[in-house]
Design an enzyme around this catalytic site. Structure first.
Site, short mmCIF file in Angstrom:
data_model
loop_
_atom_site.label_atom_id
_atom_site.label_comp_id
_atom_site.label_asym_id
_atom_site.label_seq_id
_atom_site.Cartn_x
_atom_site.Cartn_y
_atom_site.Cartn_z
CB ALA A 72 -0.92 0.00 1.22
CG ASP A 73 2.87 4.96 -1.60
OD1 ASP A 73 3.81 4.89 -0.79
OD2 ASP A 73 2.59 5.99 -2.24
#
Length: 194
Positions: A72-73
């Site tokens: 995730a970012d």
């Protein structure tokens, strides 16, 4: 509670993401992935976070055993400008002043990589966030807590900035850093959860 069909690895050092996984009843191992997070020339914010989420999931898969890897970012975007984590207190102040009284977007890219099938499922989730007008004192006092320094856009909705936010349109957990409904659906689609 969901049952994981195989070990799930979260490729993130964020305690907030681990907490969200736990709240959803998803057991995971945490293996942070250290990658370059600089945007590529001409890369749009949603393309940027999806690319980084894939790179994180794949990087973690090279570091440990497991079948399913979650990357995730999250970025804060104001007028198409990506706001990362502030490098110092002055930059945190500039970020918070620019967000004051305005609407911005929080965009998170999420990826589920299945090592067995060598497939990635990736998507981005966008939430609109409206800040109230912030006083110089509110900004100064918040920066003094140290909270802004490891947060995209220099704030955390679940922390000391909760009173900065007038409204949100979209996923609340996305603003924390992990859109859980969409991630849960990706994990179900990958058959990582029963």
């Amino acid at each position: 509670m969901p049952h994981a069909t195989a070990p799930i690895v979260l490729a993130s050092a964020s305690p907030r993401r681990s907490e969200l996984m736990a709240l959803a009843g998803i057991t995971c191992d945490v293996v942070p992935a250290d990658i370059c997070e600089d945007p590529l020339p001409g890369e749009q914010p949603d393309e940027h976070v999806m690319r980084l989420s894939r790179e994180k999931a794949l990087a973690a898969s090279a570091l440990t055993a497991g079948r399913f890897f979650v990357g995730a970012d999250t970025v804060v975007v104001l007028e198409e400008r990506i706001m990362g984590k502030p490098v110092d207190e002055e930059q945190a102040r500039e970020m918070l002043e620019s967000l004051s009284g305005r609407t911005h977007r929080v965009i998170t890219g999420i990826t589920v990589f299945d090592r067995d099938t060598e497939t990635c499922q990736t998507k981005s989730v966008t939430t609109q966030v409206i800040f109230k007008e912030l006083s110089k004192r509110e900004i100064r006092d918040y920066i003094a807590t140290g909270c802004p320094m490891d947060k995209a856009g220099a704030y955390a909705i679940q922390g000391g900035a909760v009173h900065f936010i007038r409204s949100i349109n979209g996923s609340y957990t996305n603003v924390i850093g992990l859109p859980m409904t969409e991630l849960y659906e990706l994990l179900q689609s990958a058959r990582a959860l029963l």
